[in-house]
Each structure stands twice: as C-alpha cells, then as structure tokens.
Design a protein around this motif. Structure first.
Motif, PDB file in Angstrom:
ATOM      1  N   UNK A 264     -52.413 -91.997 -71.003  1.00 45.73           N
ATOM      2  CA  UNK A 264     -51.041 -92.248 -70.552  1.00 45.73           C
ATOM      3  C   UNK A 264     -50.186 -90.982 -70.523  1.00 45.73           C
ATOM      4  N   UNK A 265     -50.277 -90.163 -71.552  1.00 42.87           N
ATOM      5  CA  UNK A 265     -49.453 -88.959 -71.612  1.00 42.87           C
ATOM      6  C   UNK A 265     -49.857 -87.971 -70.525  1.00 42.87           C
ATOM      7  N   UNK A 266     -51.159 -87.761 -70.359  1.00 44.71           N
ATOM      8  CA  UNK A 266     -51.653 -86.835 -69.334  1.00 44.71           C
ATOM      9  C   UNK A 266     -51.255 -87.306 -67.942  1.00 44.71           C
ATOM     10  N   UNK A 271     -47.756 -86.591 -63.155  1.00 46.82           N
ATOM     11  CA  UNK A 271     -46.862 -87.063 -62.098  1.00 46.82           C
ATOM     12  C   UNK A 271     -45.527 -86.314 -62.136  1.00 46.82           C
ATOM     13  N   UNK A 272     -45.017 -86.064 -63.344  1.00 40.53           N
ATOM     14  CA  UNK A 272     -43.797 -85.266 -63.459  1.00 40.53           C
ATOM     15  C   UNK A 272     -43.988 -83.871 -62.891  1.00 40.53           C
ATOM     16  N   UNK A 400     -53.355 -81.217 -58.605  1.00 44.26           N
ATOM     17  CA  UNK A 400     -52.113 -81.971 -58.406  1.00 44.26           C
ATOM     18  C   UNK A 400     -50.947 -81.049 -58.068  1.00 44.26           C
ATOM     19  N   UNK A 401     -50.795 -79.966 -58.838  1.00 47.68           N
ATOM     20  CA  UNK A 401     -49.667 -79.069 -58.625  1.00 47.68           C
ATOM     21  C   UNK A 401     -49.712 -78.403 -57.257  1.00 47.68           C
ATOM     22  N   UNK A 463     -35.606 -86.785 -58.386  1.00 46.81           N
ATOM     23  CA  UNK A 463     -35.322 -88.173 -58.748  1.00 46.81           C
ATOM     24  C   UNK A 463     -36.617 -88.923 -59.062  1.00 46.81           C
ATOM     25  N   UNK A 464     -37.671 -88.633 -58.294  1.00 46.52           N
ATOM     26  CA  UNK A 464     -38.970 -89.248 -58.590  1.00 46.52           C
ATOM     27  C   UNK A 464     -39.483 -88.777 -59.949  1.00 46.52           C
ATOM     28  N   UNK A 465     -39.316 -87.477 -60.241  1.00 46.94           N
ATOM     29  CA  UNK A 465     -39.717 -86.963 -61.555  1.00 46.94           C
ATOM     30  C   UNK A 465     -38.920 -87.641 -62.666  1.00 46.94           C
ATOM     31  N   UNK A 466     -37.625 -87.885 -62.418  1.00 52.53           N
ATOM     32  CA  UNK A 466     -36.786 -88.558 -63.409  1.00 52.53           C
ATOM     33  C   UNK A 466     -37.280 -89.977 -63.659  1.00 52.53           C
TER      34      UNK A 466
END
Length: 555
Positions: A264-266, A271-272, A400-401, A463-466
């Motif tokens: 979950x954390x990874x 995604x952030x 991802x990045x 906003x998506x990151x938030x």
C-alpha cells in the motif's frame, strides 16, 4: 580488499551516487541550449536535431525496465560502474562527433547507460541506508535532482558562447572519471544469492511498449496527435504494456514485479510521484517557454529566472527530516501540495510588467513546497520494501516517473499548440509588432494566454497528487519515522500474511526466533537481518504493508 574498507560505506555510496546522478541529470537539459549552434556547425536543419533527444529517450526507455534484473543478476556495483563508464565515454564521443548521424548514435548510447544509472544507483542507496535514516539522506539525494537540471541551461549557454557546443558534452568527463575511479576503489558490491532467470516474454513486451509510448508522448505535440505514426505508437505501446502486466502477474520470476503494487505505501507514493513529476516537469517546460516566446526574454534570462526553483528544492531538503518526523507523511504531503497549487495559480497570472524578483520568489516557493512533497516520497516510498526486492522496486518506480514527466509535458504542450492554433495569438502579435515596431505589453499578454491556461491545467496533476496524498497511512511509513529499538519489532508494522513458500501455520502459533537450519511445518517464519537471504527465491511482500526484512530461513 582492505582499501575498500578504509572509507565509510555510506560516505562512498553518497559520493558516487550524487556525482553520477548530477552528471546524468544535467545532461538532460544542458544539450538543449546548444542545438542551434550544432545545426549551424554540422550544416543540418534545426528541426532535424529533434532526433538527438528522441534517440536518447527511446534508448533510455529500452534499458530502464531491465535494470533491476541486471543489477540483481550481475551485481549492482558492476552494472552501476559499467553504466557510468559507458555514459562518460559516450559523452566524449558526442564531443568528437563530426556528423549528425554520429552524434545521434552516441546520444543513444548515452541514453542506454542513463537508463541503468538511476534505478541501480537508487537500489544501492536504499540498500545502504535503512528506512529510518532515509529522511536524513533526502537532503543529499535532492542535490542532483534539483541543482543539475537548473544549472544545465545556464552552464550550457556559457560554454557554447565561450567555447563551443562540444564543451557541453566534455563537461561530463571530469565528473564521470572521478566518480568511476572512486567507485572502483571503494564501492562495495551487492548481488542476489539466487540467480533469477531472464524473463524473455516480459522483456519483449515491456521494453518496446515503454519505448513506443515514450516516443508517442514526446513527439505527439510536435507531429500532431492525428498522425498515424503517433497514435499508432501510443496505442501499440499501451497495448504491449497492458499485456506485459498480465504476463508479469503470472510469472514466478518477473522482470518487473508488478505485484509490488500490492504494498500500500509503495503504491500510494508511486502514484503521488507520478503526478508530481507530471506537474513539476510540465510547469518547468511551460513557464520558460512563455517567458521566452511571449515575454521575449533570452534563453539565459529564462534560465536565471527559473533557477530559484532549484534553490527552493535544496532549501526544503534540509528541513524534510525534521518536519517529516513531526507531521508525518500524510499531513506533510497535503500541506506541501496545497501550497504548491497556490504557487502554480499565482504563476499563471504573471505578465511582462511583473517584477522579475517577484517571479523568482514565486518560483523559489514553488520549489520549496514541491521539495517537501518530493522529500516525503524519497523518505517513505521504499520503507517497506525488502533489500532483495529493491532493484525491481526502484526500476519500476523510475518507469512510472518517466511516464509521468512525459505525460505532463505532452498534455501541456498539446494544450498550448491547440490554443495557439485556435486564437492565432502568434500571428496577432507579429502583426502588432510590425505596426508598432515592437511587441507591446498588451500583445505579449495576448500571446501568453495559451501558456497561462497550460499552467493552470498543470495544477490538475497536483490536485490528483493531493487526492492520493489523502490516502497515505502514516502507520505504513513508521519504519522511516522512528529508529527501531534493538531487538524490537518496529512499531506500526503488522506481520505479513504470507511468507513464500512455507507450509500453513495455525493462528494459535506465535512468532518466535528459532535456530536455523530446518523449519518444520509447525514453526513460524523467523525475522532475520537483511539483506542476506539464503533462499534462492526471496520472500515477496504480499500484504499492503509488507515487512522489509521478513524471510523464511533455509539451510
């Protein structure tokens, strides 16, 4: 081998990592300011020089997914130093190039080496520093990330004006050679005990899929999204990546273990990071473009104006360890992103009459707030990843990045191109300049309108990151927030549900330390120090908050 032990391992890793990452990060931006001079000296059209960056990105995309397997199979030290040597040598050959074809070939070699450098370097770094020490090293890790890309245009402009375009490649040589020699003398190796077989189906689907998708995203705004070449590349690349995920979920020894996303954390931090990369890189693409095209500043002026953003990142990195342990990742990320969104909105209202120092202040605080968000990601993303899985986790994270940054630039540049075509801003400004003899503030503001809309759209990524930041659970990252007591299980880390491939255990049994070698079906999993695992197949994290150092001991 005594010489390798004469320096602190952590100091060695930091020096080699920062040097290599600084060189690779600066190379991504320093070349752009030399393109016009290269086209003149090599007598090729300026438009043809786009292949330099395209070839670099595509070759990087081809090597990035396989970096984790190479580091685990042959040793992270060998692969990292080999990539560093190849990157440095290719930089020298780029400087010696006598034609565009030669320069393209050497840039592709550079990209291939760069695709290995970052993920393997990160794996070495995070294997060396345990989770509770990673907030402290964030202040070091951010140096190449923040400073090098910002220095690239400024240093590149100076070198091209003072010497020649070849010097923008030669500047890599002293950094690369010194880092390589230092690594050869002092850097220690890490190699997985068990030899994982090469995942050929995964390689044949992921590498071309990632390369095609990167090509389509980077070239779509230039060639038009209606071009069969572009939409064909995007569709084919996306289809191959979807099939790749299906294959990897079924594979016992995947090239990139997508099952790491069950952590979950990874997953949340990934995604952030994806959204932050899209927003930050998109803004850093749009704002200098607006400053030059709409406000008619020089490339050097644009570079100096945006440079405070890097300073803000660096300042924030020094505060991350203290703030992180007090606020926790969820609150710290939320506050940082809210403030960064405010800075993005204020930047979209900048005009040619705005005081340059106010613009620099806004960019400084943009870097400061996003630096805090990036620091949270660096400190906690890999807190629950075990050392044997670190190579694959860092490679997957970098994939991802790269996709995030390419997607951000592609979407924002498409918005600019579409709005310029709809409004005809460029033509109206040229007409105004022809009548008055200069570009007026009013006409410059009109021309800047598409860029301002793109800047406002870049807040969508934040906003998506938030949204994902609000789904961070602080207890998942507790390993990165507190130093575990000797002999005690770190707080906030529940036991994993499964440790492959031990027989079932009854719920009444308690976890206890047992002497290796043999484990009967009644004996529970034993916690042992990482990274060494005698099993040929390391335990995989199967729960959302998998433990970094839980394994089944076998003689």
């Amino acid at each position: 081998m005594n010489r390798k032990l004469s320096l602190n391992t952590r100091v060695v890793v930091c020096i080699v990592y920062i040097s290599a990452m600084f060189m690779a990060a600066m190379d991504a931006t320093i070349v752009n300011v030399a393109l016009v001079t290269i086209s003149e000296e090599l007598q090729v059209p300026a438009a043809a020089l786009g292949t330099l960056n395209v070839g670099y990105l595509v070759s990087l995309a081809l090597c990035l997914p396989v970096s984790g397997w190479l580091g685990d199979r042959f040793g992270s030290r060998k692969i990292f130093l080999l990539a560093l040597a190849v990157f440095t040598a290719a930089s020298a050959m780029c400087g010696f190039a006598g034609s565009l074809t030669e320069l393209n070939v050497y840039r592709m070699v550079q990209g291939a080496a760069g695709g290995l450098l970052t993920p393997v370097g990160l794996a070495i770094l995070y294997r060396t520093f345990p989770p509770h020490e990673r907030p402290r090293i964030a202040r070091i890790v951010v140096l190449p990330i923040a400073l090098a890309p910002a220095m690239g245009p400024v240093l590149g402009g100076f070198l091209v004006d003072t010497f020649s375009w070849r010097s923008v490649f030669y500047v890599n040589l002293p950094i690369g050679i010194l880092a390589l020699l230092f690594g050869l003398l002092f850097l220690e190796n890490y190699k997985e005990a068990g030899k994982r077989r090469f995942d050929l189906p995964g390689f044949l689907t992921c590498t071309p899929g990632f390369a095609l998708l990167m090509y389509g995203l980077t070239q779509g705004p230039l060639k038009g999204w209606g071009s069969p070449e572009i939409w064909g590349s995007v569709i084919a690349g996306a289809a191959l990546l979807v099939y790749f995920v299906v294959l990897e979920r079924r594979s016992e020894q995947p090239m990139l273990d997508v099952r790491l996303f069950s952590n979950r954390l990874y997953r949340t931090m990934g995604l952030n990071s994806f959204c932050i990369a899209a927003g930050l890189l998109g803004m850093l693409y749009v704002f200098p473009l607006m400053y030059q095209d709409a406000f008619h500043a020089s490339a050097l002026e644009a570079g100096l104006t945006t440079f405070p953003e890097a300073l803000g990142l660096m300042v924030s990195s020094q505060l991350v360890p203290r703030i992180f342990t007090r606020l926790g990742p969820r609150r710290m990320m939320t506050i940082a992103l809210l403030c960064a969104i405010g800075m993005f909105i204020l930047l979209s209202f900048v005009t040619p009459d705005t005081n340059p120092w106010l613009i620099r202040a806004l960019l400084f605080f943009t870097g400061f707030f996003l630096g805090n968000a990036v620091g949270v990601v660096q400190a906690s993303a890999f807190a629950t990843i075990s050392p044997p899985s670190m190579g694959q986790a860092t490679a997957l994270f970098q994939v991802q990045n790269r996709l995030g940054s390419a997607l951000g630039v592609a979407i924002l540049s498409s918005i600019i191109a579409t709005m310029l075509a709809m409004t005809g801003a460029g033509a109206s400004v040229e007409a105004s300049a022809g009548l008055t003899g200069s570009v007026t503030p009013a006409s410059a503001t009109t021309e800047a309108y598409p860029y301002k809309v793109a800047l406002l759209c870049s807040t969508g990524f934040l906003l998506a990151a938030l949204f994902f930041a609000r789904r961070i659970h602080d207890e998942d990252a507790e390993a990165a927030m507190k130093k575990p007591k000797p002999g005690a299980k770190p707080a906030g880390q529940p036991a994993p549900r499964a440790v492959a491939p031990a027989p079932a255990q009854s719920s009444a049994e308690t976890r206890r330390e047992v002497p290796a070698p043999a484990q009967s079906g009644a004996e529970p999993a034993r916690e042992v120090p990482a990274p060494a695992q005698s099993s040929a197949e390391p335990a995989r994290e199967t729960s959302a908050t998998a433990q970094p150092v839980t394994s089944t001991s076998k003689a």
